[in-house]
Design a protein around this motif. Structure first.
Motif, PDB file in Angstrom:
ATOM      1  N   UNK A  13       2.176  -0.541  -3.659  1.00  0.00           N
ATOM      2  CA  UNK A  13       1.768   0.852  -3.055  1.00  0.00           C
ATOM      3  C   UNK A  13       1.264   2.363  -2.763  1.00  0.00           C
ATOM      4  N   UNK A  14       1.568   3.143  -2.505  1.00  0.00           N
ATOM      5  CA  UNK A  14       0.535   4.106  -2.558  1.00  0.00           C
ATOM      6  C   UNK A  14       1.401   5.550  -3.840  1.00  0.00           C
ATOM      7  N   UNK A  23      11.516   4.452  -0.998  1.00  0.00           N
ATOM      8  CA  UNK A  23      11.887   3.951   0.036  1.00  0.00           C
ATOM      9  C   UNK A  23      10.572   3.681   1.055  1.00  0.00           C
ATOM     10  N   UNK A  24      10.020   4.892   1.143  1.00  0.00           N
ATOM     11  CA  UNK A  24       8.849   5.259   2.634  1.00  0.00           C
ATOM     12  C   UNK A  24       7.158   5.493   1.854  1.00  0.00           C
ATOM     13  N   UNK A  25       7.309   4.907   0.782  1.00  0.00           N
ATOM     14  CA  UNK A  25       6.731   4.804   0.305  1.00  0.00           C
ATOM     15  C   UNK A  25       5.210   3.831   0.991  1.00  0.00           C
ATOM     16  N   UNK A  31      -3.426  -2.640  -1.678  1.00  0.00           N
ATOM     17  CA  UNK A  31      -2.196  -3.550  -1.216  1.00  0.00           C
ATOM     18  C   UNK A  31      -2.630  -3.979   0.326  1.00  0.00           C
ATOM     19  N   UNK A  32      -3.251  -2.946   0.413  1.00  0.00           N
ATOM     20  CA  UNK A  32      -3.856  -3.356   2.293  1.00  0.00           C
ATOM     21  C   UNK A  32      -4.584  -4.373   2.477  1.00  0.00           C
ATOM     22  N   UNK A  60       7.246  -3.160   1.923  1.00  0.00           N
ATOM     23  CA  UNK A  60       7.326  -4.441   1.714  1.00  0.00           C
ATOM     24  C   UNK A  60       7.336  -5.091   3.842  1.00  0.00           C
ATOM     25  N   UNK A  61       7.733  -4.087   4.643  1.00  0.00           N
ATOM     26  CA  UNK A  61       7.749  -4.345   6.318  1.00  0.00           C
ATOM     27  C   UNK A  61       6.065  -4.373   6.150  1.00  0.00           C
ATOM     28  N   UNK A  62       5.054  -3.384   5.802  1.00  0.00           N
ATOM     29  CA  UNK A  62       3.850  -3.862   6.024  1.00  0.00           C
ATOM     30  C   UNK A  62       3.550  -4.569   5.396  1.00  0.00           C
TER      31      UNK A  62
END
Length: 168
Positions: A13-14, A23-25, A31-32, A60-62
Motif C-alpha cells: 500500500x501507499x 483504513x483508506x490507504x 502492489x498493483x 484489501x478490496x483493491x
C-alpha cells in the motif's frame, strides 16, 4: 473431506499521504503489479476460490479487485469489518462462518502471519513465512467437513509464495 484455504496478505500500500486514514490507504504501483501476478500464480496451479472474505480496508478490496479478473467472477466476495487488523483468533472466527471451499481470505499483518503460523502442523521452510510480506500467499488444506471444525495446528501447507518468488 478436505477444505482448502488461500490466505493472502494485501498487496503493498501507499504511504504517500501521511495524513490519510489507515483504513483508506490505496495500493501503490508495486502492489498493483503484485496482486494480479499472485492471482495468475494461483490460477496456474488450480487454486481458484469459491468464496472470498476480505477486510474492508481499501488496500484489501483493491487487492481482490486486481485478482478477480484472473481468478474469475464465480467467487462470492464478502467484505468483513472484523478482518481489519484482526488478530489470529478473530480471523479463525470469521473463517468458521465461511461456507465454501476454497476460501480466499485477505487480511493484514501482524494478525495474518500469526494466523497462518497457528493453523499449520508445520510451517513452510522459508523465513519469508515468518514475516509474511505484502501479497504473501499460503495455500493450506484441512481434513474437515466444515470450516467450523477447523482447529489450530491441523493445516497442511500446499504451497507458499511471495511476489518476489514469482518471475515477472
Amino acid at each position: 473431506m478436505t477444505l482448502r484455504l488461500i490466505l493472502v496478505r494485501h498487496a503493498k500500500s501507499s504511504w504517500d499521504d501521511p495524513g490519510q486514514d489507515d483504513h483508506d490507504r490505496p495500493l501503490n504501483a508495486r502492489g498493483r503489479d503484485a496482486a494480479p501476478r499472485i492471482a495468475e500464480w494461483l490460477a496456474a496451479r488450480g487454486h481458484v476460490p469459491a468464496e472470498v472474505v476480505a477486510s474492508t480496508a481499501r488496500r484489501t478490496v483493491e487487492t481482490w479487485e486486481l485478482m478477480a479478473p484472473v481468478l474469475g467472477d464465480c467467487a462470492v466476495m464478502r467484505r468483513d469489518p472484523a478482518l481489519y487488523h484482526a488478530p489470529a483468533q478473530r480471523m479463525l472466527d470469521v473463517l468458521k462462518h465461511c461456507a465454501a471451499s476454497p476460501v480466499l481470505m485477505l487480511g493484514h499483518n501482524p494478525g495474518i502471519a500469526e494466523f497462518a503460523a497457528r493453523l499449520l502442523q508445520r510451517p513452510p521452510g522459508t523465513q519469508r513465512f515468518v514475516t509474511y510480506p505484502t501479497c504473501a500467499t499460503l495455500v493450506a488444506e484441512f481434513d474437515a467437513a466444515d470450516w467450523s471444525e477447523v482447529i489450530p495446528g491441523t493445516g497442511r501447507v500446499v504451497e507458499f509464495v511471495t511476489p518476489r518468488d514469482i518471475t515477472p
